[in-house]
Motif scaffolding. Structure first.
Motif, PDB file in Angstrom:
ATOM      1  N   GLY A   1       0.843  -1.184   0.000  1.00  0.00           N
ATOM      2  CA  GLY A   1       0.000   0.000   0.000  1.00  0.00           C
ATOM      3  C   GLY A   1       0.881   1.237   0.000  1.00  0.00           C
ATOM      4  N   ILE A   2       0.577   2.193  -0.858  1.00  0.00           N
ATOM      5  CA  ILE A   2       1.352   3.435  -0.947  1.00  0.00           C
ATOM      6  C   ILE A   2       0.481   4.578  -0.457  1.00  0.00           C
ATOM      7  CG2 ILE A   2       2.744   4.926  -2.415  1.00  0.00           C
ATOM      8  CD1 ILE A   2       3.751   2.059  -2.362  1.00  0.00           C
ATOM      9  N   VAL A   3       0.939   5.286   0.552  1.00  0.00           N
ATOM     10  CA  VAL A   3       0.213   6.437   1.096  1.00  0.00           C
ATOM     11  C   VAL A   3       0.844   7.707   0.540  1.00  0.00           C
ATOM     12  CG1 VAL A   3      -0.567   7.622   3.168  1.00  0.00           C
ATOM     13  CG2 VAL A   3      -0.233   5.141   3.218  1.00  0.00           C
ATOM     14  N   GLY A   4       0.143   8.379  -0.341  1.00  0.00           N
ATOM     15  CA  GLY A   4       0.657   9.579  -0.976  1.00  0.00           C
ATOM     16  C   GLY A   4       1.240   9.263  -2.336  1.00  0.00           C
ATOM     17  N   LEU A   5       0.509   9.595  -3.393  1.00  0.00           N
ATOM     18  CA  LEU A   5       0.940   9.241  -4.749  1.00  0.00           C
ATOM     19  C   LEU A   5       1.513  10.455  -5.469  1.00  0.00           C
ATOM     20  CD1 LEU A   5      -2.002   6.891  -5.785  1.00  0.00           C
ATOM     21  CD2 LEU A   5       0.350   6.220  -5.231  1.00  0.00           C
TER      22      LEU A   5
ATOM     23  N   VAL B   1      -0.418  -3.666  -5.858  1.00  0.00           N
ATOM     24  CA  VAL B   1      -0.162  -2.365  -5.249  1.00  0.00           C
ATOM     25  C   VAL B   1      -1.456  -1.569  -5.157  1.00  0.00           C
ATOM     26  CG1 VAL B   1       1.132  -0.207  -5.409  1.00  0.00           C
ATOM     27  CG2 VAL B   1       2.179  -2.339  -6.197  1.00  0.00           C
ATOM     28  N   TYR B   2      -1.751  -1.103  -3.954  1.00  0.00           N
ATOM     29  CA  TYR B   2      -2.892  -0.230  -3.718  1.00  0.00           C
ATOM     30  C   TYR B   2      -2.389   1.178  -3.395  1.00  0.00           C
ATOM     31  CZ  TYR B   2      -5.743  -4.463  -3.311  1.00  0.00           C
ATOM     32  OH  TYR B   2      -6.375  -5.646  -3.559  1.00  0.00           O
ATOM     33  N   GLY B   3      -3.124   2.184  -3.879  1.00  0.00           N
ATOM     34  CA  GLY B   3      -2.746   3.565  -3.627  1.00  0.00           C
ATOM     35  C   GLY B   3      -3.748   4.294  -2.767  1.00  0.00           C
TER      36      GLY B   3
ATOM     37  N   VAL C   1       2.609  -4.551   3.495  1.00  0.00           N
ATOM     38  CA  VAL C   1       3.636  -3.514   3.627  1.00  0.00           C
ATOM     39  C   VAL C   1       3.029  -2.192   3.199  1.00  0.00           C
ATOM     40  CG1 VAL C   1       5.930  -2.731   2.923  1.00  0.00           C
ATOM     41  CG2 VAL C   1       5.449  -5.190   3.104  1.00  0.00           C
ATOM     42  N   VAL C   2       3.173  -1.165   4.040  1.00  0.00           N
ATOM     43  CA  VAL C   2       2.645   0.164   3.747  1.00  0.00           C
ATOM     44  C   VAL C   2       3.812   1.141   3.681  1.00  0.00           C
ATOM     45  CG1 VAL C   2       1.109   2.012   4.513  1.00  0.00           C
ATOM     46  CG2 VAL C   2       0.483  -0.372   4.931  1.00  0.00           C
ATOM     47  N   ILE C   3       3.920   1.868   2.567  1.00  0.00           N
ATOM     48  CA  ILE C   3       5.004   2.830   2.382  1.00  0.00           C
ATOM     49  C   ILE C   3       4.427   4.233   2.457  1.00  0.00           C
ATOM     50  CG2 ILE C   3       6.869   3.610   0.873  1.00  0.00           C
ATOM     51  CD1 ILE C   3       6.881   0.867  -0.424  1.00  0.00           C
ATOM     52  N   PHE C   4       4.934   5.040   3.402  1.00  0.00           N
ATOM     53  CA  PHE C   4       4.469   6.410   3.585  1.00  0.00           C
ATOM     54  C   PHE C   4       5.312   7.356   2.744  1.00  0.00           C
ATOM     55  CE2 PHE C   4       3.027   4.278   7.431  1.00  0.00           C
ATOM     56  CZ  PHE C   4       1.726   4.736   7.526  1.00  0.00           C
TER      57      PHE C   4
END
Length: 295
Positions: free
Chosen positions: A23-27, A45-47, A80-83
């Motif tokens: 998961g990506i926080v902030g695209l 991948v989720y946004g 996994v979440v990436i800020f």
């Protein structure tokens, strides 16, 4: 899923094999670049982004599999979440949304300053989850997902900033992730060492570029510009919202670096004023030797 990805994820059962979902926080530039490269590697991948146009673009361009402005719809699916947020926005985001995190999730934050950021975030995160600070050295001066590019990771330096709260498994996982992304040298630093390094290599250089562009009005010189000016001022096209935040978070170190730079400029000015040809020559020889070490 590539064989390398399978090997990397086998290091920890929570993030195993093809079941690993990001998961990506902030695209923005970095979030979009992470998402695009991870999808190229075969990951789901989720946004998450508040801007509907950004989410629409990410879906249309195949940067993400799915997205939403509502993290509650996404977080339960992500291992996994990436800020990819401004540093000061991460803590309130976690406070608001971490109840929706998947049990055992690994959180990665990529902010450009770590002291005063990493430890408070780690203390805040749910005990069943883990937060690890990272810093891929491949940012861009442009803003927004339309400037994202998965190729920015190719050969880039990748920094891992662990603390005593981080597990060996998460560190090995991220080392493998960095290799998969295509990064070159992978290093580990403590938060203070990271901030001192970044104060010189990144923040001071941005101060210099901004100051050079603002020395005087110079638009009438555009037609005469050469490579030296363009190279020195590329990063003067700067995100005016993010960089003051980073500077203030690292203020003491950046002030020290700025003072040392001003002293070096003053020393060179004194040699120029005194007509000290030999002194200037020796300074240039030394700078050439030092620059060669950077390739």
């Amino acid at each position: 899923m590539s064989p390398k990805a399978m090997d990397m994820n086998s290091l920890h059962p929570r993030w195993a094999g093809s079941r690993c979902v990001f998961g990506i926080v902030g695209l923005g530039v970095m979030g979009g670049s992470f998402a695009a490269r991870l999808r190229q590697l075969g990951y789901k991948v989720y946004g998450m982004d508040l801007d509907p146009d950004t989410l629409k673009y990410a879906l249309e361009q195949g940067i993400i599999d799915s997205g939403s402005p509502d993290p509650a719809q996404i977080l339960p699916l992500c291992d996994v979440v990436i800020f990819c947020l401004y540093p000061t926005r991460i803590q309130p985001w976690i406070e608001t949304h971490q109840q929706d995190l998947k049990p055992g999730a690994l959180l990665l934050e990529i902010s450009g300053v770590k002291t005063g950021i990493t430890q408070p975030l780690q203390e805040l995160v749910r005990p069943d989850c883990e937060l690890l600070s990272i810093h891929p050295m491949c940012g861009r001066e442009s803003q927004g997902i339309r400037y994202s590019d998965p190729k920015i990771f190719d050969g880039a330096n990748f920094l891992i900033i662990p603390t005593s709260r981080n597990t060996p498994e998460s560190r090995r996982f991220v080392q493998g992730l960095a290799r998969e992304l295509g990064c070159g040298t992978i290093s580990e630093l403590d938060p203070e060492s990271h901030d001192r390094m970044i104060g010189f290599l990144s923040q001071l250089t941005h101060v210099i570029a901004v100051s050079l562009m603002n020395t005087h009005e110079n638009s009438h010189l555009v037609q005469y510009t050469g490579d030296s000016f363009r190279d020195l001022t590329r990063i003067a096209r700067i995100n005016e919202n993010m960089w003051p935040e980073l500077f203030l978070l690292n203020r003491d170190i950046l002030l020290e670096e700025t003072d040392q730079f001003l002293a070096a400029v003053q020393q060179f000015r004194d040699m120029l004023a005194a007509g000290d040809r030999q002194g200037m020559k020796e300074a240039m020889i030394e700078s050439t030797k030092r620059r060669e070490k950077f390739g």
